[in-house]
Design a protein around this motif. Structure first.
Motif, short mmCIF file in Angstrom:
data_model
loop_
_atom_site.label_atom_id
_atom_site.label_comp_id
_atom_site.label_asym_id
_atom_site.label_seq_id
_atom_site.Cartn_x
_atom_site.Cartn_y
_atom_site.Cartn_z
N ALA A 1 47.67 21.14 34.88
CA ALA A 1 47.49 20.23 33.75
C ALA A 1 46.02 20.12 33.36
CB ALA A 1 48.06 18.85 34.09
N ALA A 2 45.15 20.06 34.36
CA ALA A 2 43.71 19.98 34.10
C ALA A 2 43.19 21.22 33.40
CB ALA A 2 42.96 19.77 35.42
N LEU A 3 43.92 22.32 33.55
CA LEU A 3 43.47 23.58 32.97
C LEU A 3 43.35 23.50 31.46
CD1 LEU A 3 42.82 26.24 34.47
CD2 LEU A 3 45.03 27.11 33.67
N ARG A 4 44.13 22.64 30.82
CA ARG A 4 44.07 22.55 29.36
C ARG A 4 42.67 22.15 28.90
NH1 ARG A 4 47.58 22.26 25.18
NH2 ARG A 4 49.35 22.36 26.63
N GLN A 5 42.08 21.14 29.53
CA GLN A 5 40.72 20.73 29.16
C GLN A 5 39.68 21.74 29.63
OE1 GLN A 5 41.65 16.32 30.45
NE2 GLN A 5 39.66 16.37 29.45
N ILE A 6 39.91 22.31 30.79
CA ILE A 6 38.94 23.26 31.35
C ILE A 6 38.83 24.50 30.46
CG2 ILE A 6 38.52 24.81 33.29
CD1 ILE A 6 39.79 22.59 35.07
N ASN B 1 48.67 26.17 29.00
CA ASN B 1 47.46 25.35 28.96
C ASN B 1 46.18 26.15 28.75
OD1 ASN B 1 48.80 22.91 29.19
ND2 ASN B 1 48.73 22.91 31.43
N GLY B 2 46.32 27.38 28.27
CA GLY B 2 45.14 28.10 27.81
C GLY B 2 44.60 29.19 28.71
N ALA B 3 45.24 29.48 29.85
CA ALA B 3 44.75 30.56 30.70
C ALA B 3 44.80 31.88 29.94
CB ALA B 3 45.59 30.65 31.97
N ALA B 4 43.77 32.68 30.12
CA ALA B 4 43.72 34.00 29.48
C ALA B 4 44.42 35.05 30.33
CB ALA B 4 42.28 34.42 29.23
N CYS B 5 44.55 34.74 31.62
CA CYS B 5 45.15 35.68 32.56
C CYS B 5 45.77 34.90 33.70
CB CYS B 5 44.08 36.66 33.08
SG CYS B 5 44.67 37.89 34.27
#
Length: 375
Positions: A72-77, A102-106
């Motif tokens: 969940a924190a990954l979205r802001q990160i 949540n936005g990870a590129a990989c």
């Protein structure tokens, strides 16, 4: 820097994938990665660490997502990061789904560890929907039980078979945007596995010697393992695993690439080990200069030699050079030519200013050339 024939490295040709906006494989530059070690839910601490790694030159940064709070924190990160973020996933396939959303590129996964083929297919659907690539991470320390029973112990053949099995899971799900790592702490095992895998597949390879050790021991071990593979043209992206701050991993990675003439970034220091002939404290001078010049990203060569035995010859090969002289006066070389002298007390500040000025000059010339080409 052009390489003489006896220095030439013929790079293995792989197909290219994208990690966010960063190309990996093909004719793209070999990228340097690292991984955060802060608790991922501590968003401020994680972003601060990412920022330091970005400033050190990291092209891609991995962040662990062991639980739902982390993914969940990954979205802001990912929104705060300037470089692509890889989500490190182990065992729980739902973390991969959340990280992709949540936005990870990989997604760094071991397909064999996340469950059934149906779950792998679900991860693939999430990756496709969000434009994610996947890194298959095989590790000698977590090989499948059936492979350990088959081979008796971790060996190159076992690591490669594991990688090929995982690749098949992705290919069966019609997913091809992947890169692969076959890491081991035993550098002989890792190198042999990568060599075998390089012959078997055309995908990009992520290099690393895992659990390499502390800053000094881990650097040496990684340089031998990763360096030998790069020398033979194998590898498209690297991560130096050290028990040290992640920005140090980035710096060591670039030093490897610079030593092999593969990629240049920042100041390349040529310095002597020092001896009784030195005209100034070479060791402390180099320590101070390396620390104060970390902000320079423009490729520049700097020689710091303690005496006039080998100093002038080395200084003629670098952009800026300093050699030790008598009576506390030291010779400064600019573009290989003797230019002026400098005293002990002012030397470090003076060299820093010269490097900064040279970097600004190079950057201005590059910007002018780019502008002219665009006209």
């Amino acid at each position: 820097m052009s390489l003489r024939p006896w220095r030439d490295i013929t790079r293995r040709q792989s197909r290219q994938i994208m990690v966010g906006n960063v190309p990996v494989g093909g004719d793209a530059p070999i990228t340097v990665q690292t991984m955060t070690n802060t608790p991922t839910p501590d968003i401020r601490a994680t972003v601060d660490q990412i920022r330091r790694c970005e400033e050190a030159g990291a092209d891609i940064i991995r962040v662990s997502c062991p639980d739902e709070e982390s993914s969940a924190a990954l979205r802001q990160i990912t929104r705060a990061a300037r470089v692509p973020i890889v989500a490190d996933i182990h065992f729980h396939y739902k973390r991969a789904l959340e990280a992709a959303d949540n936005g990870a590129a990989c997604l760094r996964i071991n397909p064999g560890n996340i469950g059934s083929a149906a779950r792998v297919a679900e991860v693939v659907r999430a990756a496709k929907a969000n434009g994610c690539s996947i890194r298959i991470g095989v590790n000698a320390g977590s090989l499948e039980k059936d492979l350990l029973e088959k081979y008796g112990e971790p060996c190159p053949e076992a690591l490669v078979e594991s990688a090929l099995d995982h690749i098949k899971l992705l290919q069966d799900a019609d997913f091809h945007e992947y890169k692969v790592a076959v890491k081991a702490s035993d550098l002989f095992l890792a190198v042999a596995a990568y060599q075998q895998l390089a012959e078997a597949v055309d995908c990009p390879l992520h290099l690393g010697i895992t659990e390499a050790g502390g800053l000094i021991g881990g650097t040496v071990k990684s340089a031998i393992g990763i360096g030998s593979l790069l020398w033979f043209g194998i590898g498209d992206t690297i991560r130096v695993s050290l028990s040290a701050e992640p920005e140090e991993e980035v710096r060591v990675g670039y030093e490897m690439l610079k030593a092999l003439g593969i990629r240049t970034r920042g100041v390349r220091v040529v310095s002597c080990p020092s001896c009784a002939r030195q005209g100034f404290d070479v060791i402390r001078t180099v320590e101070a200069l390396e620390s104060r010049l970390q902000h320079i990203s423009t490729p520049i060569s700097l020689s710091v030699l303690g005496c006039v035995v080998n100093g002038p010859g080395e200084a003629r090969e670098t952009d800026i050079g300093v050699t030790g002289g008598g009576n506390g006066k030291h010779m400064i070389y600019l573009s290989g030519v003797t230019d002026h002298t400098i005293g002990d007390e002012a030397m470090i500040d003076h060299v820093v200013k010269l490097v900064e000025a040279k970097a600004a000059e190079i950057e201005a010339a590059s910007a002018a050339a780019t502008a002219q080409a665009a006209e």
